[in-house]
Design a protein around this motif. Structure first.
Motif, PDB file in Angstrom:
ATOM      1  N   THR A  45     -11.276 -77.276  30.208  1.00  0.00           N
ATOM      2  CA  THR A  45     -12.747 -77.929  30.279  1.00  0.00           C
ATOM      3  C   THR A  45     -13.511 -76.876  31.326  1.00  0.00           C
ATOM      4  O   THR A  45     -13.198 -76.242  32.121  1.00  0.00           O
ATOM      5  CB  THR A  45     -12.642 -79.389  30.840  1.00  0.00           C
ATOM      6  OG1 THR A  45     -11.974 -79.115  32.106  1.00  0.00           O
ATOM      7  CG2 THR A  45     -11.838 -80.197  29.896  1.00  0.00           C
ATOM      8  N   TYR A  85     -24.290 -83.630  29.068  1.00  0.00           N
ATOM      9  CA  TYR A  85     -22.976 -84.153  29.794  1.00  0.00           C
ATOM     10  C   TYR A  85     -23.247 -84.607  31.248  1.00  0.00           C
ATOM     11  O   TYR A  85     -22.594 -85.679  31.508  1.00  0.00           O
ATOM     12  CB  TYR A  85     -22.002 -82.811  29.743  1.00  0.00           C
ATOM     13  CG  TYR A  85     -21.394 -82.355  28.561  1.00  0.00           C
ATOM     14  CD1 TYR A  85     -20.154 -83.287  28.475  1.00  0.00           C
ATOM     15  CD2 TYR A  85     -21.904 -81.762  27.565  1.00  0.00           C
ATOM     16  CE1 TYR A  85     -19.399 -83.239  27.102  1.00  0.00           C
ATOM     17  CE2 TYR A  85     -20.982 -81.419  26.442  1.00  0.00           C
ATOM     18  CZ  TYR A  85     -20.025 -82.263  26.442  1.00  0.00           C
ATOM     19  OH  TYR A  85     -19.305 -81.971  25.211  1.00  0.00           O
ATOM     20  N   PRO A 127     -17.206 -80.986  29.469  1.00  0.00           N
ATOM     21  CA  PRO A 127     -16.888 -80.266  28.041  1.00  0.00           C
ATOM     22  C   PRO A 127     -15.647 -79.321  28.063  1.00  0.00           C
ATOM     23  O   PRO A 127     -15.232 -78.758  28.834  1.00  0.00           O
ATOM     24  CB  PRO A 127     -18.226 -79.657  27.828  1.00  0.00           C
ATOM     25  CG  PRO A 127     -18.674 -79.094  28.974  1.00  0.00           C
ATOM     26  CD  PRO A 127     -18.288 -80.134  30.025  1.00  0.00           C
ATOM     27  N   SER A 128     -14.983 -79.589  26.892  1.00  0.00           N
ATOM     28  CA  SER A 128     -13.911 -79.022  26.626  1.00  0.00           C
ATOM     29  C   SER A 128     -14.125 -77.519  25.930  1.00  0.00           C
ATOM     30  O   SER A 128     -15.463 -77.688  25.232  1.00  0.00           O
ATOM     31  CB  SER A 128     -12.745 -79.757  25.662  1.00  0.00           C
ATOM     32  OG  SER A 128     -13.337 -79.860  24.379  1.00  0.00           O
ATOM     33  N   THR A 138     -13.026 -76.418  23.188  1.00  0.00           N
ATOM     34  CA  THR A 138     -13.070 -76.995  21.771  1.00  0.00           C
ATOM     35  C   THR A 138     -14.453 -77.608  21.327  1.00  0.00           C
ATOM     36  O   THR A 138     -15.216 -77.163  20.513  1.00  0.00           O
ATOM     37  CB  THR A 138     -12.275 -77.925  21.554  1.00  0.00           C
ATOM     38  OG1 THR A 138     -10.750 -77.318  21.585  1.00  0.00           O
ATOM     39  CG2 THR A 138     -12.022 -78.269  19.922  1.00  0.00           C
ATOM     40  N   LYS A 139     -14.843 -78.563  22.053  1.00  0.00           N
ATOM     41  CA  LYS A 139     -16.258 -79.249  22.046  1.00  0.00           C
ATOM     42  C   LYS A 139     -17.609 -78.191  22.160  1.00  0.00           C
ATOM     43  O   LYS A 139     -18.405 -78.365  21.165  1.00  0.00           O
ATOM     44  CB  LYS A 139     -16.577 -80.412  22.897  1.00  0.00           C
ATOM     45  CG  LYS A 139     -15.576 -81.438  22.737  1.00  0.00           C
ATOM     46  CD  LYS A 139     -16.067 -82.390  23.874  1.00  0.00           C
ATOM     47  CE  LYS A 139     -15.179 -83.885  23.324  1.00  0.00           C
ATOM     48  NZ  LYS A 139     -15.217 -85.015  24.087  1.00  0.00           N
ATOM     49  N   MET A 150     -17.453 -76.264  18.790  1.00  0.00           N
ATOM     50  CA  MET A 150     -17.978 -76.956  17.997  1.00  0.00           C
ATOM     51  C   MET A 150     -19.432 -77.036  17.880  1.00  0.00           C
ATOM     52  O   MET A 150     -20.303 -77.055  16.614  1.00  0.00           O
ATOM     53  CB  MET A 150     -17.327 -78.445  17.861  1.00  0.00           C
ATOM     54  CG  MET A 150     -15.868 -78.557  17.383  1.00  0.00           C
ATOM     55  SD  MET A 150     -14.900 -79.926  17.723  1.00  0.00           S
ATOM     56  CE  MET A 150     -16.153 -81.051  16.703  1.00  0.00           C
ATOM     57  N   PHE A 151     -19.995 -77.383  18.998  1.00  0.00           N
ATOM     58  CA  PHE A 151     -21.549 -77.609  19.355  1.00  0.00           C
ATOM     59  C   PHE A 151     -22.135 -76.242  18.827  1.00  0.00           C
ATOM     60  O   PHE A 151     -22.981 -76.105  18.045  1.00  0.00           O
ATOM     61  CB  PHE A 151     -21.630 -77.596  20.685  1.00  0.00           C
ATOM     62  CG  PHE A 151     -23.214 -77.687  21.022  1.00  0.00           C
ATOM     63  CD1 PHE A 151     -23.961 -78.665  20.846  1.00  0.00           C
ATOM     64  CD2 PHE A 151     -23.821 -76.580  21.699  1.00  0.00           C
ATOM     65  CE1 PHE A 151     -25.236 -78.908  21.067  1.00  0.00           C
ATOM     66  CE2 PHE A 151     -25.302 -76.400  21.629  1.00  0.00           C
ATOM     67  CZ  PHE A 151     -25.752 -77.684  21.429  1.00  0.00           C
TER      68      PHE A 151
END
Length: 184
Positions: free
Chosen positions: A62, A102, A113-114, A116-117, A120-121
């Motif tokens: 994160t 966030y 936020p990770s 991965t997120k 994706m964003f």
């Protein structure tokens, strides 16, 4: 025969007066010769074993936006650092949006936020998926046009779409063609 792995590489050769300063100089223009989301650049060529090595997936981590610390910088600076480190290519307004979403907005998600997120964003909000530039309003001779560039492209297909089976559905297009022999 079954293809298990396919790679594509590009090699650039640069001639410099002093090799010792080249890595620092390369950092100034590397973004012009590679896509930092999908490619890396190397000072020396990689050997075949390195290119085709099977690696374990990276761990989830994160970006700390919740802990306040002057040494870690502002929330925006932390996301800007992650943006550079992860090769996300986020624009300044997208970083501001994420900080608000966030942590600082009226109804924040209120967790870190990770990676991965963030990936994706970035993908969902990329030019390819959102057509941010092509959907923008634009002007010619200071006159705002009634259609965006993307709407004009759609209009071209609409008024003269001969041979089009499907267009602008899931970022794909299918056109009539001729029969060809395929691999089997």
């Amino acid at each position: 025969m079954h293809i298990q792995h396919l790679e594509h590489g590009i090699a650039f050769a640069f001639v410099t007066n002093t090799l010792s300063t080249f890595p620092d100089y390369l950092d100034k223009f590397a973004n012009c010769i590679h896509d930092c989301m999908t490619q890396v650049y190397q000072i020396t060529p990689l050997d075949e074993d390195t290119i085709f090595a099977k690696n374990d997936p990276h761990l989830l981590h994160t970006v700390d936006l919740k802990t306040s610390s002057k040494q870690d910088g502002t929330l925006k600076e932390r996301l800007m650092d992650a943006n550079k480190h992860l090769g996300l290519v986020l624009a300044s307004d997208e970083i501001d949006y994420l900080v608000n979403a966030y942590i600082t907005g009226p109804t924040p998600i209120n967790h870190n936020p990770s990676n991965t997120k963030l990936f994706m964003f970035t993908q969902v909000n990329s030019e390819h998926c959102q057509h941010k530039i092509f959907n923008a309003s634009w002007m010619i001779d200071r006159k705002v046009l009634d259609k965006s560039l993307f709407q004009m492209i759609h209009n071209t297909e609409k008024i003269s779409g001969t041979g089009t089976i499907s267009a602008y559905s899931d970022n794909t297009a299918i056109l009539y063609g001729h029969s060809v022999q395929q691999f089997s």
